[in-house]
Design a protein around this motif. Structure first.
Motif, PDB file in Angstrom:
ATOM      1  N   LEU A  80       0.822  -1.204   0.000  1.00  0.00           N
ATOM      2  CA  LEU A  80       0.000   0.000   0.000  1.00  0.00           C
ATOM      3  C   LEU A  80       0.860   1.260   0.000  1.00  0.00           C
ATOM      4  O   LEU A  80       1.885   1.327   0.661  1.00  0.00           O
ATOM      5  CB  LEU A  80      -0.920   0.012   1.223  1.00  0.00           C
ATOM      6  N   GLN A  81       0.412   2.254  -0.732  1.00  0.00           N
ATOM      7  CA  GLN A  81       1.074   3.560  -0.750  1.00  0.00           C
ATOM      8  C   GLN A  81       0.012   4.594  -1.082  1.00  0.00           C
ATOM      9  O   GLN A  81      -0.374   4.769  -2.231  1.00  0.00           O
ATOM     10  CB  GLN A  81       2.204   3.589  -1.784  1.00  0.00           C
ATOM     11  N   SER A  82      -0.494   5.272  -0.064  1.00  0.00           N
ATOM     12  CA  SER A  82      -1.636   6.161  -0.255  1.00  0.00           C
ATOM     13  C   SER A  82      -1.617   7.259   0.792  1.00  0.00           C
ATOM     14  O   SER A  82      -1.150   7.041   1.919  1.00  0.00           O
ATOM     15  CB  SER A  82      -2.944   5.355  -0.141  1.00  0.00           C
ATOM     16  N   PRO A  83      -2.142   8.447   0.466  1.00  0.00           N
ATOM     17  CA  PRO A  83      -2.252   9.501   1.486  1.00  0.00           C
ATOM     18  C   PRO A  83      -3.241   9.145   2.587  1.00  0.00           C
ATOM     19  O   PRO A  83      -3.256   9.794   3.632  1.00  0.00           O
ATOM     20  CB  PRO A  83      -2.733  10.717   0.681  1.00  0.00           C
ATOM     21  N   PHE A  84      -4.062   8.104   2.366  1.00  0.00           N
ATOM     22  CA  PHE A  84      -5.026   7.680   3.378  1.00  0.00           C
ATOM     23  C   PHE A  84      -4.481   6.576   4.283  1.00  0.00           C
ATOM     24  O   PHE A  84      -5.210   6.019   5.093  1.00  0.00           O
ATOM     25  CB  PHE A  84      -6.314   7.185   2.708  1.00  0.00           C
ATOM     26  N   ILE A  85      -3.188   6.261   4.153  1.00  0.00           N
ATOM     27  CA  ILE A  85      -2.565   5.185   4.919  1.00  0.00           C
ATOM     28  C   ILE A  85      -1.333   5.739   5.632  1.00  0.00           C
ATOM     29  O   ILE A  85      -0.626   6.591   5.106  1.00  0.00           O
ATOM     30  CB  ILE A  85      -2.117   4.031   3.987  1.00  0.00           C
ATOM     31  N   CYS A  86      -1.056   5.256   6.856  1.00  0.00           N
ATOM     32  CA  CYS A  86       0.249   5.512   7.473  1.00  0.00           C
ATOM     33  C   CYS A  86       1.233   4.569   6.793  1.00  0.00           C
ATOM     34  O   CYS A  86       1.365   3.400   7.168  1.00  0.00           O
ATOM     35  CB  CYS A  86       0.196   5.275   8.980  1.00  0.00           C
ATOM     36  N   ASN A  87       1.902   5.066   5.784  1.00  0.00           N
ATOM     37  CA  ASN A  87       2.681   4.214   4.890  1.00  0.00           C
ATOM     38  C   ASN A  87       3.942   3.663   5.548  1.00  0.00           C
ATOM     39  O   ASN A  87       4.596   4.332   6.350  1.00  0.00           O
ATOM     40  CB  ASN A  87       3.061   5.001   3.636  1.00  0.00           C
ATOM     41  N   LEU A  88       4.268   2.434   5.161  1.00  0.00           N
ATOM     42  CA  LEU A  88       5.478   1.779   5.640  1.00  0.00           C
ATOM     43  C   LEU A  88       6.699   2.396   4.962  1.00  0.00           C
ATOM     44  O   LEU A  88       6.728   2.566   3.750  1.00  0.00           O
ATOM     45  CB  LEU A  88       5.419   0.279   5.324  1.00  0.00           C
ATOM     46  N   LYS A  89       7.705   2.718   5.765  1.00  0.00           N
ATOM     47  CA  LYS A  89       8.947   3.272   5.230  1.00  0.00           C
ATOM     48  C   LYS A  89      10.078   2.245   5.231  1.00  0.00           C
ATOM     49  O   LYS A  89      10.831   2.153   4.273  1.00  0.00           O
ATOM     50  CB  LYS A  89       9.371   4.500   6.041  1.00  0.00           C
ATOM     51  N   TYR A  90      10.188   1.476   6.314  1.00  0.00           N
ATOM     52  CA  TYR A  90      11.249   0.479   6.416  1.00  0.00           C
ATOM     53  C   TYR A  90      10.756  -0.729   7.209  1.00  0.00           C
ATOM     54  O   TYR A  90       9.887  -0.607   8.076  1.00  0.00           O
ATOM     55  CB  TYR A  90      12.487   1.045   7.136  1.00  0.00           C
ATOM     56  N   ALA A  91      11.325  -1.894   6.905  1.00  0.00           N
ATOM     57  CA  ALA A  91      11.108  -3.103   7.697  1.00  0.00           C
ATOM     58  C   ALA A  91      12.450  -3.810   7.805  1.00  0.00           C
ATOM     59  O   ALA A  91      13.097  -4.079   6.797  1.00  0.00           O
ATOM     60  CB  ALA A  91      10.072  -4.005   7.039  1.00  0.00           C
ATOM     61  N   PHE A  92      12.885  -4.076   9.034  1.00  0.00           N
ATOM     62  CA  PHE A  92      14.190  -4.704   9.218  1.00  0.00           C
ATOM     63  C   PHE A  92      14.204  -5.435  10.556  1.00  0.00           C
ATOM     64  O   PHE A  92      13.218  -5.413  11.309  1.00  0.00           O
ATOM     65  CB  PHE A  92      15.318  -3.666   9.142  1.00  0.00           C
ATOM     66  N   GLN A  93      15.316  -6.093  10.853  1.00  0.00           N
ATOM     67  CA  GLN A  93      15.442  -6.821  12.107  1.00  0.00           C
ATOM     68  C   GLN A  93      16.881  -6.797  12.583  1.00  0.00           C
ATOM     69  O   GLN A  93      17.806  -6.524  11.819  1.00  0.00           O
ATOM     70  CB  GLN A  93      14.974  -8.265  11.935  1.00  0.00           C
ATOM     71  N   ASP A  94      17.041  -7.063  13.884  1.00  0.00           N
ATOM     72  CA  ASP A  94      18.368  -7.305  14.430  1.00  0.00           C
ATOM     73  C   ASP A  94      18.293  -8.588  15.251  1.00  0.00           C
ATOM     74  O   ASP A  94      17.330  -9.360  15.116  1.00  0.00           O
ATOM     75  CB  ASP A  94      18.884  -6.106  15.242  1.00  0.00           C
ATOM     76  N   ALA A  95      19.255  -8.831  16.093  1.00  0.00           N
ATOM     77  CA  ALA A  95      19.298 -10.095  16.821  1.00  0.00           C
ATOM     78  C   ALA A  95      18.140 -10.249  17.802  1.00  0.00           C
ATOM     79  O   ALA A  95      17.737 -11.370  18.122  1.00  0.00           O
ATOM     80  CB  ALA A  95      20.628 -10.214  17.566  1.00  0.00           C
ATOM     81  N   GLU A  96      17.573  -9.140  18.257  1.00  0.00           N
ATOM     82  CA  GLU A  96      16.569  -9.205  19.318  1.00  0.00           C
ATOM     83  C   GLU A  96      15.155  -8.861  18.871  1.00  0.00           C
ATOM     84  O   GLU A  96      14.182  -9.324  19.474  1.00  0.00           O
ATOM     85  CB  GLU A  96      16.969  -8.260  20.461  1.00  0.00           C
ATOM     86  N   ASN A  97      14.999  -8.036  17.826  1.00  0.00           N
ATOM     87  CA  ASN A  97      13.681  -7.511  17.482  1.00  0.00           C
ATOM     88  C   ASN A  97      13.414  -7.493  15.984  1.00  0.00           C
ATOM     89  O   ASN A  97      14.344  -7.435  15.168  1.00  0.00           O
ATOM     90  CB  ASN A  97      13.538  -6.062  17.992  1.00  0.00           C
ATOM     91  N   PHE A  98      12.118  -7.523  15.647  1.00  0.00           N
ATOM     92  CA  PHE A  98      11.642  -7.140  14.322  1.00  0.00           C
ATOM     93  C   PHE A  98      11.205  -5.681  14.413  1.00  0.00           C
ATOM     94  O   PHE A  98      10.655  -5.252  15.433  1.00  0.00           O
ATOM     95  CB  PHE A  98      10.444  -7.989  13.898  1.00  0.00           C
ATOM     96  N   TYR A  99      11.402  -4.909  13.326  1.00  0.00           N
ATOM     97  CA  TYR A  99      11.035  -3.495  13.336  1.00  0.00           C
ATOM     98  C   TYR A  99      10.194  -3.143  12.108  1.00  0.00           C
ATOM     99  O   TYR A  99      10.499  -3.567  10.989  1.00  0.00           O
ATOM    100  CB  TYR A  99      12.284  -2.607  13.326  1.00  0.00           C
ATOM    101  N   LEU A 100       9.152  -2.361  12.336  1.00  0.00           N
ATOM    102  CA  LEU A 100       8.405  -1.713  11.267  1.00  0.00           C
ATOM    103  C   LEU A 100       8.470  -0.215  11.523  1.00  0.00           C
ATOM    104  O   LEU A 100       8.199   0.245  12.634  1.00  0.00           O
ATOM    105  CB  LEU A 100       6.944  -2.173  11.251  1.00  0.00           C
TER     106      LEU A 100
END
Length: 336
Positions: A80-100
């Motif tokens: 999704l990419q829309s002005p009506f959505i809080c758009n995702l910028k990055y998704a990544f992880q490290d040894a302890e966590n997932f991040y959005l």
């Protein structure tokens, strides 16, 4: 692209950009601690842009088998990419966590607006409904059903435009296969979800009907002291327009059409003309739909804005006040 990859990575045989790391962000404040991690306001050190970072502890993911949910949320947001959505910028992880990492939107969610004003006028609600309907139509066009539309998950940005948040309960769908998992927030669930006989993306249109009613009357159309009472009211399908609030016949038509128990008859469903016919309803005669979809129309309702200049942000060791948590408005609501 897996959940560990940055959404800005380049694929298709091209050289990938460096993956995003936690060190690329300056942590400004903790918005909320959740049962699975933390939600923080951060600043991208390179672009100086404020963003919201949601972390989920891997140890809890393994323990509670949350990985498929996290991956699906990431994949849905990436589509999704829309002005009506809080758009995702990055998704990544490290040894302890997932991040959005998603866009930061200053403003208040609709629940906060209701608490402050209790009811909104028809002009404001019609505009909000038009923007939510545009968001629903956009989401559905990507074969995604939200399944948890409610005032807490509809943010009004600093200009008063609607932004849909929280896709943790969302799912991909296709027209050939029904969905059967019973998820969402009870008061906004369509009857076919409760009946467990299969449902489609039209459940989002039902939720819009409940939201419109609540914004106008300050209470939901289907109520009860216990969950069983609310379920019974939804399955019964009958509701009243209480005399303490006067609304137009055109508005009543929209609410009744969205809250039709038989989903193929429901406004928004393709068998009832879909979004194209929905836009022609008389209640929306003053709405500039092209302007709405381009986000060029000035909203009639302006939310109270809490400034987020650097000298007003709390350090990481402090929690934001309740009103500021509402203003930050993304990834804040625990789903049922």
């Amino acid at each position: 692209m897996g959940i560990c990859a940055s959404t800005s990575s380049v694929e298709g045989g091209k050289e990938k950009q460096p993956e995003v790391r936690l060190e690329d962000f300056e942590i400004i404040s903790t918005i909320k601690k959740t049962s699975h991690g933390k939600i923080k306001l951060v600043r991208n050190k390179q672009s100086d842009v404020l963003l919201v970072l949601k972390s989920t502890q891997k140890s809890l993911v393994k323990r509670n088998t949350l990985l498929p949910i996290i991956i699906q949320e990431r994949n849905i947001l990436a589509r999704l990419q829309s002005p009506f959505i809080c758009n995702l910028k990055y998704a990544f992880q490290d040894a302890e966590n997932f991040y959005l990492v998603v866009e930061y939107k200053a403003g208040r969610d609709l629940r906060a607006a209701l608490k402050k004003q209790r009811k909104l006028n028809e002009e404001s609600v019609a505009f909000i409904a038009a923007e939510v309907a545009s968001a629903i139509a956009y989401i559905h066009s990507h074969h995604i059903v939200h399944r948890n539309l409610r005032p807490e998950n509809l943010l009004l940005d600093e200009d008063g435009h609607v932004v849909v948040t929280d896709f943790r309960l969302s799912s991909f769908f296709n027209e050939k296969n029904m969905l059967y998992v019973s998820v969402g927030t009870l008061a906004y669930m369509a009857p076919e979800i409760l009946q467990k006989c299969g449902y489609t993306h039209t459940v989002d249109w039902w939720s819009l009907g409940v939201i419109i009613y609540e914004l106008l009357f300050g209470k939901r159309p289907f109520r009860g002291k216990k969950d069983e009472d609310i379920k019974a009211a939804i399955l019964n399908g009958k509701f009243l327009f209480t005399p303490d609030t006067t609304i137009s016949n055109e508005c009543m038509t929209v609410i009744k059409g969205l809250l039709r128990p038989h989903s193929p008859d429901r406004f928004g469903d393709e068998e009832s003309g879909g979004f194209t016919k929905f836009k022609t309803l008389l209640w929306f005669k003053a709405i500039d739909w092209k302007g709405v979809e381009k986000v060029t129309v000035k909203p009639p309702f302006q939310p109270e804005i809490i400034q987020t200049t650097e000298n007003r942000l709390d350090p990481i060791s402090k929690e934001l006040s309740g009103s500021q948590k509402t203003a930050l408005g993304i990834f804040q609501t625990e789903c049922l």
